[in-house]
Design an enzyme around this catalytic site. Structure first.
Site, short mmCIF file in Angstrom:
data_model
loop_
_atom_site.label_atom_id
_atom_site.label_comp_id
_atom_site.label_asym_id
_atom_site.label_seq_id
_atom_site.Cartn_x
_atom_site.Cartn_y
_atom_site.Cartn_z
CE LYS A 14 -30.29 -28.50 -37.71
NZ LYS A 14 -29.40 -27.35 -38.00
CE1 TYR A 54 -26.48 -28.08 -33.13
CE2 TYR A 54 -28.69 -27.38 -32.56
CZ TYR A 54 -27.80 -27.93 -33.46
OH TYR A 54 -28.25 -28.32 -34.71
CG ASN A 117 -29.06 -26.19 -41.54
OD1 ASN A 117 -29.75 -26.69 -40.67
ND2 ASN A 117 -27.77 -25.95 -41.37
CG HIS A 120 -27.47 -32.31 -35.88
ND1 HIS A 120 -26.49 -31.41 -35.58
CD2 HIS A 120 -27.11 -33.50 -35.29
CE1 HIS A 120 -25.57 -32.01 -34.81
NE2 HIS A 120 -25.93 -33.27 -34.62
CD GLU A 131 -24.32 -34.78 -31.98
OE1 GLU A 131 -24.71 -35.32 -33.03
OE2 GLU A 131 -23.68 -33.71 -31.97
N1 UDP Z 1 -25.78 -22.04 -37.77
C1 UDP Z 1 -26.33 -20.80 -37.94
N2 UDP Z 1 -25.53 -19.76 -38.36
C2 UDP Z 1 -24.22 -19.93 -38.66
C3 UDP Z 1 -23.66 -21.21 -38.51
C4 UDP Z 1 -24.46 -22.25 -38.07
O1 UDP Z 1 -27.53 -20.60 -37.69
O2 UDP Z 1 -23.56 -18.97 -39.06
C5 UDP Z 1 -26.62 -23.14 -37.30
C6 UDP Z 1 -26.99 -24.07 -38.43
O3 UDP Z 1 -28.35 -24.45 -38.28
C7 UDP Z 1 -26.08 -25.27 -38.21
C8 UDP Z 1 -25.94 -25.27 -36.68
O4 UDP Z 1 -25.93 -23.90 -36.33
O5 UDP Z 1 -26.65 -26.46 -38.72
C9 UDP Z 1 -24.69 -25.92 -36.16
O6 UDP Z 1 -23.57 -25.33 -36.80
P1 UDP Z 1 -22.38 -26.22 -37.38
O7 UDP Z 1 -21.27 -25.32 -37.70
O8 UDP Z 1 -22.12 -27.35 -36.43
O9 UDP Z 1 -22.99 -26.76 -38.76
P2 UDP Z 1 -23.44 -28.21 -39.21
O10 UDP Z 1 -22.56 -29.21 -38.50
O11 UDP Z 1 -24.89 -28.37 -38.82
O12 UDP Z 1 -23.27 -28.24 -40.69
MG MG Z 2 -22.14 -29.41 -36.45
#
Ligand code: UDP
Ligand code: MG
Length: 137
Positions: A14, A54, A117, A120, A131
């Site tokens: 990212k 997304y 974070n 992805h 994807e």
């Molecule tokens: N995210 C966020 N706030 C939240 C939860 C998720 O900004 O409370 C963002 C975070 O960058 C995350 C992305 O949305 O990586 C997609 O969320 P997901 O639950 O799919 O998490 P991941 O699969 O990336 O661990």
């Molecule tokens: Mg996810």
């Protein structure tokens, strides 16, 4: 070891991690854990493309910010291939919130916050296929 259990997944480095020049360090973690890099490209996507990518998160309160963020700077899309690649990549990434991620995971090492974070990773075979097609067609 059955060749048929090899699968592909999509990783994205990212904007926060690209900006801090973490590409080589993150790729080394994949390679050290027997995830091969099939293809990799640095690109910047539009807000509209991020919204499409997304779309499963459309109803979430963080959707708008998330899509702005993913389109805010260059990202690196990577196809990973290996035994149990989807779950292995998820394990290497660590929890979504870097504060909750286990020691040694990418998000624990490099994540700044729950939104910034660093990486992805696809979460299922179906999503991995979609994807990968999104970025590499
Ligand atoms: N995210 C966020 N706030 C939240 C939860 C998720 O900004 O409370 C963002 C975070 O960058 C995350 C992305 O949305 O990586 C997609 O969320 P997901 O639950 O799919 O998490 P991941 O699969 O990336 O661990
Ligand atoms: Mg996810």
């Amino acid at each position: 070891m059955n060749k048929n259990s090899s699968e592909r997944t999509l990783s994205i480095i990212k904007p926060d991690a690209v900006e801090r020049e973490l590409e080589t360090k993150i790729k080394k973690i994949f390679l050290d854990n027997k995830l091969n890099i099939v293809d990799s490209k640095k690109i910047q996507i539009s807000k509209e493309e991020a919204e499409e990518f997304y779309k499963t998160h459309q109803t979430k309160p963080f959707y708008e910010k998330l899509c702005s963020y993913l389109s805010s700077g260059p990202i690196i899309a990577i196809i990973l291939d290996g035994e149990n690649a989807i779950q292995k990549n998820r394990d290497l990434m660590g929890a979504t919130d870097p504060k909750k991620a286990k020691d040694g995971t990418i998000r624990k090492l490099y994540g700044i916050s729950i939104d910034k974070n660093s990486v992805h990773g696809s979460d299922s075979l179906e999503n991995a296929k979609a994807e990968i097609a999104f970025f590499f067609n």
